[in-house]
Scaffold this active site. Structure first.
Site, PDB file in Angstrom:
ATOM      1  N   CYS A   1      13.766  10.327   7.480  1.00 12.91           N
ATOM      2  CA  CYS A   1      13.744  10.121   8.937  1.00 12.91           C
ATOM      3  C   CYS A   1      15.146  10.024   9.521  1.00 12.91           C
ATOM      4  CB  CYS A   1      12.859   8.936   9.309  1.00 12.91           C
ATOM      5  SG  CYS A   1      13.261   7.476   8.412  1.00 12.91           S
TER       6      CYS A   1
ATOM      7  N   LYS B   1       0.867  -1.186   0.000  1.00 13.36           N
ATOM      8  CA  LYS B   1       0.000   0.000   0.000  1.00 13.36           C
ATOM      9  C   LYS B   1       0.901   1.232   0.000  1.00 13.36           C
ATOM     10  CE  LYS B   1      -1.744   2.618   3.145  1.00 13.36           C
ATOM     11  NZ  LYS B   1      -1.445   3.890   2.476  1.00 13.36           N
TER      12      LYS B   1
ATOM     13  N   GLU C   1       9.597   1.214  10.991  1.00 12.73           N
ATOM     14  CA  GLU C   1      10.678   2.196  10.818  1.00 12.73           C
ATOM     15  C   GLU C   1      10.030   3.554  11.003  1.00 12.73           C
ATOM     16  OE1 GLU C   1      13.600   1.213  10.641  1.00 12.73           O
ATOM     17  OE2 GLU C   1      13.476  -0.803   9.810  1.00 12.73           O
TER      18      GLU C   1
ATOM     19  N   GLU D   1      10.547  16.217  15.199  1.00  8.82           N
ATOM     20  CA  GLU D   1      11.184  16.172  13.885  1.00  8.82           C
ATOM     21  C   GLU D   1      10.601  17.302  13.013  1.00  8.82           C
ATOM     22  OE1 GLU D   1      10.148  12.421  12.235  1.00  8.82           O
ATOM     23  OE2 GLU D   1      12.101  12.099  11.332  1.00  8.82           O
TER      24      GLU D   1
HETATM   25  C1  SIN Z   1      13.375   7.152   5.419  1.00  8.38           C
HETATM   26  O1  SIN Z   1      13.500   8.345   5.558  1.00  8.38           O
HETATM   27  O2  SIN Z   1      12.297   6.608   5.691  1.00  8.38           O
HETATM   28  C2  SIN Z   1      14.499   6.254   4.910  1.00  8.38           C
HETATM   29  C3  SIN Z   1      15.776   6.950   4.729  1.00  8.38           C
HETATM   30  C4  SIN Z   1      16.870   6.079   4.157  1.00  8.38           C
HETATM   31  O3  SIN Z   1      16.649   4.920   3.773  1.00  8.38           O
HETATM   32  O4  SIN Z   1      17.991   6.565   4.093  1.00  8.38           O
END
Ligand code: SIN
Length: 481
Positions: free
Chosen positions: A288, A178, A254, A383
């Site tokens: 992230c 998805k 994640e 963040e």
């Molecule tokens: C993400 O921001 O979700 C992944 C970043 C990365 O794989 O470097």
């Protein structure tokens, strides 16, 4: 360049390109211009149930393919992704705003997971364990887990799919992907290339929707889905974890980060500025693992802030398809407002604007440096997910480790120093899943990606990545004479 016409306007379920049963569609727009790119199926819970059933049906024969057969399918998919690199990158930039150079990098990064897990498919070794008595033999095997749901984010429309789907398919598990409603087209293009690679019907499914919470609920609560992998916010990750408890589903999450980037007095400041630009401004600050908080030690504080501000002032902002542009738009008005609020809050609490600090039309925001940041500012805890670099000051190693760890997140951390003992001390003391030492870009397919604390559960990529898509089975042979 346009080999396959990769813009698909239907969802892919059980080997067929289909509309939503309701006939509903939603629009996908370019964040740089606001222009419509395509309208695609807006599927509901029932549509998704059909995709899950198809995947479950396909599981029984797919898991019986040999590891080499699965590896060969993945290798074919890998080649097709790379053969269509330019077109895929163009699509990523169109729907996510990422600058073209980075999109090209994302296609290679994403493809590398497919290649890596094609290789790993043949290495899912088990174990033979010395038995406690002579009449027994103990063997451990690894088996595919069953249907995998992959819920992926808009900031890496391609790589976050392959990082989840690669190991699932290698392990013998069909997938229901998805993609997010902001960037579903790259996900559909990947499904098209998976079809061309020859994955049997039902093994690779992609559903598109704006009804993320309803569809997410089905993926969490449906017993036929045996594993859910999600990349996105901590807030949504917690909801999914809750919902998955009803079926005790295996989960990989994640989630958000609040990455510190520490510049010690003995650092090579020019190298630190280079690393800072790569890490902070990748995808306009929307990853992230982007730095959220810079910490510079007293003696190098002013030098680091000045050099960082000069480097940031030189960044070119614009439409990611235009030559030489380094910073694209934010993904949405909501994202832009968050950036504005964080900067306003910081300035109201005493931060000094050393560069940028203004929105510049549409979804664009100037790359920004804030000096004299303090822990009471919102940006210290949340963040920002945008092109804003706040710089905090510190005096001692002990103090900065406390500051860096003062967050519920624990994804990536970075620091710059020339002292080898400090490298070990600080890397071990930071509460996070990944550390860059004198390095601002740490993501790659061979290393385990993931976080601690509220940044997530599990690891993706690397030799560890396959285990999250497999079950261990212990087999005891008795009555051995
Ligand atoms: C993400 O921001 O979700 C992944 C970043 C990365 O794989 O470097």
């Amino acid at each position: 360049m346009n080999k396959n016409n990769l813009i698909k306007t239907e969802a892919y379920v059980n080997g067929e390109w289909i509309s939503a049963a309701s006939g509903k569609t939603f629009e996908v727009n370019n964040p740089a211009t606001g222009e419509l790119i395509a309208a695609i199926p807006d599927m509901n819970r029932e549509d998704v149930r059909i995709a899950i059933d198809a995947a479950n049906e396909a599981w029984h024969s797919y898991r019986d393919l040999t590891a080499t057969q699965r590896a060969n399918l993945l290798k074919k998919w890998y080649s097709l992704i790379l053969e269509n690199k330019e077109e895929l990158a163009n699509l990523i930039t169109l729907e996510c705003g990422k600058v073209l150079q980075e999109s090209l990098g994302e296609v290679e990064y994403g493809a590398s997971f497919v290649e890596w897990f094609a290789e790993e498919a043949r290495r899912t070794y088990g174990d033979v364990i010395p038995a406690p008595t002579n009449d027994k033999r103990i063997v451990v095997i690894k088996q595919s887990i069953g249907v995998v749901a992959a819920l992926t984010p808009w900031n890496f429309p391609l790589a976050m799919i392959t990082r989840k789907v690669g190991p699932a398919l290698a392990a013998g598990s069909p997938v229901v992907v998805k993609p997010p409603s902001e960037t579903p087209l790259t996900g559909l293009a990947l499904a098209y290339l998976a079809e061309k690679a020859g994955f049997p019907p039902g093994v690779y499914n992609t559903v598109t929707t704006t009804e993320s919470s309803e569809v997410g609920k089905e993926l969490c609560e449906n017993r036929k889905v045996r594993k859910l992998s999600f990349t996105g916010s901590t807030q949504v990750g917690k909801i999914l974890m809750n919902q998955c408890s009803s079926t005790l589903k295996k989960l990989s999450l994640e989630l958000g980060g609040n990455a510190p980037f520490i510049v010690f007095d003995d650092a090579d400041v020019d190298a630190a500025v280079k690393g800072a630009i790569i890490s902070k401004f990748r995808n306009s600050g929307q990853t992230c693992v982007c730095v959220n908080r810079f910490f510079a030690q007293d003696k190098v504080y002013e030098e680091f802030v000045s050099k960082l501000s000069a480097a940031v002032a030189a960044l070119k902002v614009g439409n990611g398809l235009d030559q030489g542009v380094q910073i694209g738009p934010l993904i949405s008005k909501k994202g832009l407002n968050k950036v504005k609020q964080h900067v306003e809050d910081a300035v109201a609490k005493g931060a000094v604007l050393r560069e940028g600090g203004k929105e510049i039309g549409g979804l664009f925001y100037q790359p920004t440096v804030l000096a004299d940041a303090t822990s009471d500012m919102v940006i210290a805890q949340e963040e920002v997910f945008g092109p804003v670099a706040p710089v905090f000051r510190f005096s001692t190693e002990e103090e900065v480790i406390k500051m860096a760890n003062d967050t519920e997140y624990g994804l990536a951390s970075y620091f710059y120093t020339k002292d080898v003992s400090r490298c070990w001390r600080v890397a071990e003391a930071l509460e996070c899943g990944m550390v860059g030492i004198n390095e601002g870009l740490i993501s790659n397919a061979v290393a385990p990606f993931g976080g601690v604390k509220e940044s997530g559960v599990g690891r993706e990529g690397s030799k560890y990545g396959m285990d999250y898509f497999m079950e261990i089975k212990y087999i005891c042979f008795g009555s051995i004479k």
